[in-house]
Design a protein around this motif. Structure first.
Motif, PDB file in Angstrom:
ATOM      1  N   PHE A   1      22.987 -40.701  19.374  1.00 58.88           N
ATOM      2  CA  PHE A   1      23.272 -39.942  20.461  1.00 58.88           C
ATOM      3  C   PHE A   1      22.266 -40.171  21.398  1.00 58.88           C
ATOM      4  CE2 PHE A   1      25.634 -36.005  19.625  1.00 58.88           C
ATOM      5  CZ  PHE A   1      26.454 -36.217  18.193  1.00 58.88           C
ATOM      6  N   GLN A   2      21.131 -40.681  21.052  1.00 57.74           N
ATOM      7  CA  GLN A   2      20.213 -41.125  22.135  1.00 57.74           C
ATOM      8  C   GLN A   2      20.508 -42.429  22.702  1.00 57.74           C
ATOM      9  OE1 GLN A   2      16.988 -39.482  21.574  1.00 57.74           O
ATOM     10  NE2 GLN A   2      16.339 -40.230  23.519  1.00 57.74           N
TER      11      GLN A   2
ATOM     12  N   ASN B   1      16.508 -35.199  26.579  1.00 55.90           N
ATOM     13  CA  ASN B   1      15.222 -36.137  26.296  1.00 55.90           C
ATOM     14  C   ASN B   1      15.615 -37.339  27.181  1.00 55.90           C
ATOM     15  OD1 ASN B   1      13.116 -37.596  24.846  1.00 55.90           O
ATOM     16  ND2 ASN B   1      14.966 -38.669  23.571  1.00 55.90           N
ATOM     17  N   VAL B   2      16.926 -37.758  27.329  1.00 53.00           N
ATOM     18  CA  VAL B   2      17.172 -39.003  28.138  1.00 53.00           C
ATOM     19  C   VAL B   2      16.603 -38.777  29.420  1.00 53.00           C
ATOM     20  CG1 VAL B   2      19.190 -40.122  29.384  1.00 53.00           C
ATOM     21  CG2 VAL B   2      19.260 -39.744  26.849  1.00 53.00           C
TER      22      VAL B   2
ATOM     23  N   GLY C   1      25.185 -35.835   8.654  1.00 49.40           N
ATOM     24  CA  GLY C   1      24.179 -35.579   9.313  1.00 49.40           C
ATOM     25  C   GLY C   1      23.198 -34.459   9.512  1.00 49.40           C
TER      26      GLY C   1
ATOM     27  N   LEU D   1      24.118 -41.532  24.943  1.00 46.59           N
ATOM     28  CA  LEU D   1      23.625 -40.739  26.238  1.00 46.59           C
ATOM     29  C   LEU D   1      22.816 -41.378  27.173  1.00 46.59           C
ATOM     30  CD1 LEU D   1      23.815 -37.258  24.951  1.00 46.59           C
ATOM     31  CD2 LEU D   1      25.474 -38.175  26.052  1.00 46.59           C
ATOM     32  N   THR D   2      21.954 -42.282  26.523  1.00 47.18           N
ATOM     33  CA  THR D   2      20.925 -42.983  27.580  1.00 47.18           C
ATOM     34  C   THR D   2      21.774 -43.975  28.442  1.00 47.18           C
ATOM     35  OG1 THR D   2      19.499 -42.956  25.974  1.00 47.18           O
ATOM     36  CG2 THR D   2      18.941 -44.372  28.015  1.00 47.18           C
TER      37      THR D   2
ATOM     38  N   PHE E   1      20.956 -37.702   9.337  1.00 44.75           N
ATOM     39  CA  PHE E   1      20.449 -36.887  10.749  1.00 44.75           C
ATOM     40  C   PHE E   1      19.950 -37.914  11.738  1.00 44.75           C
ATOM     41  CE2 PHE E   1      17.311 -34.688  13.184  1.00 44.75           C
ATOM     42  CZ  PHE E   1      18.028 -34.148  13.968  1.00 44.75           C
ATOM     43  N   TRP E   2      18.794 -38.525  11.237  1.00 39.40           N
ATOM     44  CA  TRP E   2      17.991 -39.279  12.177  1.00 39.40           C
ATOM     45  C   TRP E   2      18.668 -40.463  12.604  1.00 39.40           C
ATOM     46  CZ3 TRP E   2      14.125 -36.495  13.578  1.00 39.40           C
ATOM     47  CH2 TRP E   2      13.470 -35.449  12.681  1.00 39.40           C
TER      48      TRP E   2
ATOM     49  N   VAL F   1      19.560 -33.983  23.375  1.00 40.04           N
ATOM     50  CA  VAL F   1      19.296 -35.359  23.597  1.00 40.04           C
ATOM     51  C   VAL F   1      19.693 -35.879  25.085  1.00 40.04           C
ATOM     52  CG1 VAL F   1      20.447 -37.850  23.325  1.00 40.04           C
ATOM     53  CG2 VAL F   1      20.019 -36.069  21.157  1.00 40.04           C
ATOM     54  N   LEU F   2      20.507 -35.229  25.721  1.00 37.92           N
ATOM     55  CA  LEU F   2      20.539 -35.094  27.253  1.00 37.92           C
ATOM     56  C   LEU F   2      19.078 -34.714  27.992  1.00 37.92           C
ATOM     57  CD1 LEU F   2      23.933 -33.605  27.967  1.00 37.92           C
ATOM     58  CD2 LEU F   2      23.308 -35.751  28.696  1.00 37.92           C
TER      59      LEU F   2
ATOM     60  N   ILE G   1       8.025 -38.647  14.873  1.00 31.89           N
ATOM     61  CA  ILE G   1       9.180 -39.882  14.665  1.00 31.89           C
ATOM     62  C   ILE G   1       9.550 -40.465  16.162  1.00 31.89           C
ATOM     63  CG2 ILE G   1      10.904 -37.937  15.010  1.00 31.89           C
ATOM     64  CD1 ILE G   1      12.374 -39.895  12.581  1.00 31.89           C
TER      65      ILE G   1
ATOM     66  N   LEU H   1      22.828 -30.637  19.396  1.00 31.01           N
ATOM     67  CA  LEU H   1      22.328 -31.955  19.644  1.00 31.01           C
ATOM     68  C   LEU H   1      22.357 -32.780  20.858  1.00 31.01           C
ATOM     69  CD1 LEU H   1      20.778 -34.077  17.690  1.00 31.01           C
ATOM     70  CD2 LEU H   1      22.966 -34.802  16.946  1.00 31.01           C
TER      71      LEU H   1
ATOM     72  N   ILE I   1      30.408 -40.373  22.746  1.00 27.86           N
ATOM     73  CA  ILE I   1      29.731 -39.246  21.913  1.00 27.86           C
ATOM     74  C   ILE I   1      30.515 -38.032  21.610  1.00 27.86           C
ATOM     75  CG2 ILE I   1      27.558 -37.893  22.146  1.00 27.86           C
ATOM     76  CD1 ILE I   1      26.823 -40.642  21.688  1.00 27.86           C
TER      77      ILE I   1
ATOM     78  N   VAL J   1      31.352 -36.179  18.322  1.00 25.90           N
ATOM     79  CA  VAL J   1      30.976 -34.835  18.140  1.00 25.90           C
ATOM     80  C   VAL J   1      32.330 -34.342  17.352  1.00 25.90           C
ATOM     81  CG1 VAL J   1      31.059 -32.836  19.042  1.00 25.90           C
ATOM     82  CG2 VAL J   1      29.345 -34.431  19.724  1.00 25.90           C
TER      83      VAL J   1
ATOM     84  N   MET K   1      26.414 -29.528  16.923  1.00 23.72           N
ATOM     85  CA  MET K   1      26.780 -30.820  17.646  1.00 23.72           C
ATOM     86  C   MET K   1      26.602 -30.621  19.067  1.00 23.72           C
ATOM     87  SD  MET K   1      27.349 -33.632  15.729  1.00 23.72           S
ATOM     88  CE  MET K   1      26.155 -32.894  14.708  1.00 23.72           C
TER      89      MET K   1
ATOM     90  N   LYS L   1      22.104 -40.331  13.145  1.00 20.84           N
ATOM     91  CA  LYS L   1      22.777 -39.851  14.245  1.00 20.84           C
ATOM     92  C   LYS L   1      22.335 -39.430  15.356  1.00 20.84           C
ATOM     93  CE  LYS L   1      27.110 -38.234  12.971  1.00 20.84           C
ATOM     94  NZ  LYS L   1      27.970 -37.549  11.796  1.00 20.84           N
ATOM     95  N   LEU L   2      20.657 -38.964  15.333  1.00 20.45           N
ATOM     96  CA  LEU L   2      19.922 -38.602  16.592  1.00 20.45           C
ATOM     97  C   LEU L   2      19.911 -40.053  17.192  1.00 20.45           C
ATOM     98  CD1 LEU L   2      18.248 -36.672  17.943  1.00 20.45           C
ATOM     99  CD2 LEU L   2      16.571 -37.468  16.665  1.00 20.45           C
ATOM    100  N   LEU L   3      19.648 -41.055  16.641  1.00 22.48           N
ATOM    101  CA  LEU L   3      19.485 -42.288  17.230  1.00 22.48           C
ATOM    102  C   LEU L   3      20.669 -42.782  18.408  1.00 22.48           C
ATOM    103  CD1 LEU L   3      17.330 -44.231  14.843  1.00 22.48           C
ATOM    104  CD2 LEU L   3      16.519 -43.479  17.053  1.00 22.48           C
TER     105      LEU L   3
ATOM    106  N   THR M   1      32.546 -35.428  13.795  1.00 21.69           N
ATOM    107  CA  THR M   1      31.711 -35.121  12.636  1.00 21.69           C
ATOM    108  C   THR M   1      32.087 -33.786  12.173  1.00 21.69           C
ATOM    109  OG1 THR M   1      29.962 -36.083  13.905  1.00 21.69           O
ATOM    110  CG2 THR M   1      29.309 -34.321  12.666  1.00 21.69           C
TER     111      THR M   1
ATOM    112  N   ILE N   1      19.141 -50.366  17.062  1.00 22.45           N
ATOM    113  CA  ILE N   1      18.348 -49.616  16.233  1.00 22.45           C
ATOM    114  C   ILE N   1      19.302 -48.628  15.439  1.00 22.45           C
ATOM    115  CG2 ILE N   1      16.486 -47.699  15.907  1.00 22.45           C
ATOM    116  CD1 ILE N   1      14.852 -48.756  18.403  1.00 22.45           C
TER     117      ILE N   1
END
Lengths: 622, 486
Positions: B384-385, A179-180, B370, B388-389, B377-378, A176-177, A63, A172, B398, B402, A169, B380-382, B405, B317
């Protein structure tokens, strides 16, 4: 199809079959057979991995360019073994008479199977995303198990779930941190990057991880939910949860942070502002506090189940204490303690469940003298508490010895003292447990009680036998621990069947056990053959403290146990954490009322006018 | 290229001809409106594949070139929302038990104007379609007969909506005053010089508030709980599930084309964050099930707004994923509660009388919270991604997500507990068999299909976001005489 695929399939089909046919009378025995098959499949995996090479599953998907895949290595295998054996024996316990008495045995069977499946999935995760999926599934599966009884149990489970979601949470956010920063969800990439991650980021990630996984293992200060949630779960399920569920937090913490590479980094990661504290010491002291405080909370409990679950929290701290030392011996001690603890804690909980089954209560103020009525249960409980207290010849002694030893070798005397204080609390409270249930005088209401049926006694006995055998021959268990330790990447602890040989002091349990039984044998000979003839009286025809006791003044000092000790330490139980939790709850309630009231249709026009004025003012100014 | 024109014209034509058909051919009339929607759906899908093959396309209305004429721009982003709207309203027709001319007409108008709004490349054109959509939705919310509260709610909706529309008009007027054009691609060329000042941003804020009435953004969404508590269930599902997303789409278009690189995203972020915070907490306090759904819907749209406010493709996205997910999950929940109205505690033990409905409710709410591996969930993951980026202020967003949620978990789970566990052995609640179960079950199947194909879908999303973020292609297609950079 690999062996791991077969294991997953078996586990999943157990869930489905129990879901469809769980109401049939023989469903319990089917479940036992299914777990036995899973156990066999798991044993077949044993040959497949070595070191950190794992048995892969052919199930995987991509994914957003990230691969999710599953595979089992020695560490996961170690936890999976405990999980499946615990599920098998607790299912055997509930398959007979006990299960027939339960109203919703169907759901309990399903919940157990779902838990096992979710845990297997978690224990085989190979990257952060699969870890998170497994983590969430485990949380919700545990919720399913805890909430069945409704009422108080459902309330406790609800509280657990809120904690668990907070943990999820946090997890998660942490992944994600990561991964960033490193553009990957793979464990290997994270481990590779660990040495060069900036300190601030690593602190954030570590705290998030410890928070997320600490909630599951009820690490201080996230410990509030566990005792009520676990003890309100129906007996067999509670034994399973107590034995292994909370350890999933340790597993996850081990694979993400506590590998040698992570440990090295934690050791030099200084705390901002307080540079003399590093991350490892912080973790160690958190573990030590978790080992002490819940143990003394356990001492105060008057319900046997609560007493045991509070001890579970404390023992979790003990395990983390060993693991966080980070030496081969500490890791081995921590891992071994997980296995040992699972064996006797499950036995203890099942024994208490058997008492509840017969006497109808686990209230320590309302029991006593059951030794004459339920001798087998007494033996199980006795062996169990010897293990829990960490005394020879049971296995709890070996793992605790290893942890003490590792603390000594690592020059951490203060932590050693902390660990000893925790053990002291354990010994005191397990004495209270066995005294108030089995010793003292039998209550009138319990005169006609019978021993629990064989279907309940047998699994408990098997569990304490495991605890005894791995205590006398720790080498058996240490072989499995080796696989887990190798998967983590630590040096192995040299061992033989009876224990370990170590420069600063060796341990041979075969000798210890032998001498112990030699002593007991001599005592028995003196007692049986050399003493006066036995003269059995009615238990109410007795005396204590120089006073004759009769049926009118029964001797039962079970209420308000340890009053002297409580006078000294009682004031320290200030319930600060509980107050914080309550405060948060009230704050959320207050906010929700305020915001709810702010949504009145008439206000919209007001907001609009305000927005208009502000924006026009901006335009005029601009 | 006739497709896009038909897409807009057919529903309007249908809406105006429907009374005649009803008068003369009653039997055919029952099928007329659904047939229009099905035809549109086929056209939209055909366009989708067309775009997949040759990329985004544009269309000059009446042959006048932009910036004088009106252009339509057809890309995956717009088509996705149109397909959602069409498929959604079609599924709402399923199992409908009484057909009523008035409602069908208004629904067709809603579809036509929504489609037009999504495709249009001209601000004033968008405004006109938005107004038609607004009027149609006022009418729809009041269409439940013999219900005084429903009328009152829709009247209040009308007042807020009218105020909002005037704000939108004010914003458009400001833009016209600043730039002298209303064509989106022309504006996109001029925007960096003319629109990124305070006045330009104020214009954005006005338009945001105006569109926000429909997009259920903070402060102008106070009509939502009131209307959702009394309006017909299908109308709510349509408004909350699909129409709100169309308004959000326009906001995104404006942000991408006109305000990329400016501080406008902060305004959207602020509204989104406030909406998320207040609505989720309000949902915790609400007791009426319909109101809980309303507040949750407002909270989710706040979440979507936060996602869209994150600059760059990642935010886009995440926003599209969240919006699409919400468009599947929330209507299903609305459809379930037709017979479940009132205090949530009344639902005690509902699983015994309505097992399928309870399971659908459970899965949909879990997805909204999520819980993996459900699609929520996906999404929400996007998010977060992306958040945080982007870092900076989005880290705090974020944190807020949290927190909310947790709140979401609390109130959804509370209801699920009531559904699945009857406390104190009360007799289970008396729920009549649910007619609305079919569309809800259909949405559940859709949700599960999505979770099985999540990899493919996320690739599609990435592609879509790439095209949507590509302002240059937009300008090149719709404004051939103005090449960028000249």
């Amino acid at each position: 199809m690999t062996t791991l695929d077969f294991l997953f399939l078996l586990s999943l089909s157990t869930v489905l079959i129990l879901l469809l046919f769980g109401r049939r009378p023989m469903a319990g025995w089917f479940a036992v057979a299914a777990y036995a098959m899973q156990l066999i499949m798991l044993l077949a995996i044993w040959k497949g991995f070595s070191g950190d090479i794992s048995v892969p599953s052919s199930f995987h998907f991509m994914i957003q360019g990230h691969q999710l895949h599953w595979g089992m290595n020695g560490l996961g295998w170690f936890f999976a073994l405990i999980t499946i054996i615990a599920a098998m024996l607790t299912s055997a316990f509930s398959a007979g008479e006990w299960g027939q008495q339960q109203k919703n045995m169907h759901l309990q069977h399903v919940a157990m199977a779902v838990n096992v499946f979710a845990m297997l999935l978690l224990l085989s995760s190979m990257d952060f995303l699969s870890l998170f999926i497994g983590w969430e599934l485990v949380s919700w599966a545990a919720y399913l198990m805890m909430t069945q009884r409704g009422g108080k149990a459902a309330d406790a489970a609800f509280r657990y779930l809120l904690y668990a979601m907070a943990g999820a949470m946090m997890l998660l956010t942490a992944i994600v941190l990561i991964n960033v920063r490193i553009h990957s969800f793979q464990f290997e990439a994270f481990w590779d990057a660990l040495p060069v991650l900036p300190s601030a980021l690593l602190w954030t990630i570590s705290l998030l991880f410890v928070g997320a996984f600490g909630i599951k293992m009820a690490l201080l200060p996230f410990h509030l939910w566990q005792a009520t949630a676990y003890s309100e779960t129906p007996g067999a399920g509670a034994a399973f949860l107590n034995a292994i569920a909370a350890r999933m937090g340790l597993f996850a913490l081990l694979i993400v942070l506590l590998k040698p590479i992570g440990m090295e980094r934690l050791q030099i990661l200084a705390m901002p502002l307080f540079a003399f504290i590093d991350a490892q010491s912080l973790l160690l002291w958190l573990a030590a506090l978790t080992a002490i405080i819940p143990t003394f909370i356990a001492l105060q409990q008057t319900d046997a189940r609560l007493l045991l679950t509070w001890h579970g929290i404390g023992q979790g701290g003990f395990m983390l204490l060993g693991l966080a030392v980070g030496t081969p011996m500490g890791i081995a001690g921590g891992l071994l303690h997980i296995l040992n603890y699972a064996s006797y804690q499950a036995a203890l909980f099942l024994a208490v469940t058997a008492v509840i089954y017969r006497a109808g209560t686990a209230d320590l103020d309302r029991l006593g003298g059951l030794i004459t009525r339920m001798p087998w249960t007494f033996i199980v409980l006795l062996m169990g508490i010897i293990g829990l207290a960490g005394l020879p010849p049971m296995n709890g002694f070996v793992s605790k010895w290893l942890i003490y030893k590792s603390l000594m070798d690592a020059n951490m005397p203060m932590l050693l003292v902390a660990a000893s204080i925790s053990t002291l609390g354990t010994i005191l409270s397990v004495y209270k447990l066995i005294h108030n249930i089995f010793l003292g005088q039998l209550r009138k209401a319990h005169f006609t009680l019978k021993e629990a049926p064989l279907s309940m006694i047998a699994p408990m006995l098997i569990l304490v036998l495991i605890a005894f055998v791995t205590g006398a021959m720790p080498g058996l268990a240490l072989t499995i621990v080796d696989a887990a330790q190798a998967a983590l990447g630590y040096d192995l602890l040299p061992h033989h069947l009876g224990g370990i040989t170590w420069p600063s002091g060796s341990l041979n349990m075969l000798w210890v056990t032998g001498i112990l039984f030699y002593g007991i044998g001599i005592g028995a000979v003196i007692f049986l053959f050399l003493g006066n003839k036995r003269h059995v009286t009615h238990q109410w025809d007795n005396y204590a403290g120089g006073h004759f006791l009769s049926a009118k003044t029964p001797y039962q000092y079970s209420h308000n146990f340890y009053p002297g000790l409580m006078r000294i330490i009682g004031g320290w139980f200030g319930q600060q954490v509980l107050n914080i939790e309550m405060g948060l709850r009230h704050f959320a309630k207050l906010l929700s009322e305020v915001f709810y009231d702010s949504y009145q249709v008439v206000y919209a026009s007001l907001y609009l006018v305000a927005a208009l004025v502000v924006t026009l003012a901006l335009i005029v100014k601009g | 290229m006739i497709g896009p024109v038909l897409l807009i014209a057919l529903p309007f034509l249908g809406a105006f001809l429907l009374p005649l058909v009803y008068q003369h051919y009653l039997r055919a009339a029952y099928w007329a409106a659904p047939m229009v929607v099905i035809t549109n759906l086929i056209i939209a899908l055909a366009l989708w594949f067309g775009v997949s093959m040759v990329g985004p396309q544009s269309l000059l209305m009446g042959g006048f070139a932009a910036p004088l004429g009106i252009t339509y721009y057809i890309d995956h982003l717009a088509l996705l929302f149109i397909i959602l709207l069409l498929a959604g309203s079609l599924s709402l027709w399923l199992g409908a038990w009484h057909r009523r001319l008035q409602e069908e007409m208004l629904t067709l108008l809603l579809i036509g104007s929504g489609t037009g709004m999504a495709l249009s490349g001209d601000l004033f054109n968008i405004y006109v379609f938005f107004e038609i959509m607004a009027v149609a939705s006022y009418g729809l919310t009041a269409s439940r007969r013999h219900c005084g509260q429903s009328f009152a709610a829709s009247l209040r909706f009308l007042i807020v909506g009218a105020l909002g529309s005037s704000m939108l008009l004010l914003g458009i007027a400001l833009i016209y005053a600043l730039t002298g054009t209303l064509n989106l691609s022309h504006l996109a060329v001029l925007a960096p010089e003319l629109l990124h000042g305070t006045t330009g941003l104020a214009a954005f804020a006005f338009m945001l508030i105006g569109l926000g009435v429909k997009a259920e953004l903070f402060a102008v969404n106070t009509w939502v709980p009131e209307v959702y508590a009394h309006a017909p269930i299908r109308v709510i599902a349509l408004l909350g599930g699909f129409v709100s997303k169309l308004a959000m789409l326009i906001i995104v278009r404006l942000l991408l084309l006109l305000y990329a690189g400016s501080d406008a995203y902060l305004i959207l972020l602020g509204f989104g964050a406030l909406g998320l915070l207040t609505a989720e907490f309000a949902a915790l306090h609400a007791t009426d099930l319909r109101r809980i759904l309303a507040y949750s819907s407002m909270g989710q749209l706040g979440l979507i707004a936060i996602a869209f406010s994150i600059p760059g493709e990642a935010g886009l996205i995440a926003g599209v994923a969240l919006a699409a997910h919400h468009a599947v999950a929330k209507p299903a929940l609305f459809l379930l509660i037709e017979n479940w109205g009132g205090h949530w505690q009344k639902l005690s033990g509902a699983v015994k009388v309505a097992p399928l409905a309870s399971v659908i409710f459970l899965i949909m709410t879990l997805s909204l919270i999520g819980v993996p591996p459900l699609p929520g969930f996906w999404a929400k993951l996007l998010l977060f991604q992306a958040g945080l980026t982007a870092g900076g202020i989005f880290n705090w967003a974020i944190v807020l997500i949290v927190l909310t949620t947790l709140i979401e978990t609390a109130y959804w789970l509370r209801i699920n507990r009531q559904l699945f566990q009857s406390e104190n052995n009360q007799p289970p609640v008396n729920i009549p068999p649910d007619r609305e179960l079919w569309p809800a079950a259909l949405l559940l199947v859709l949700l599960l299909l999505i979770s099985l194909n999540i990899g493919t879908i996320s690739d599609e999303l990435t592609q879509m976001a790439y095209h949507a973020n590509d302002t240059e292609t937009y300008i090149k297609h719709t404004l051939p005489m103005w090449q960028t950079g000249e």
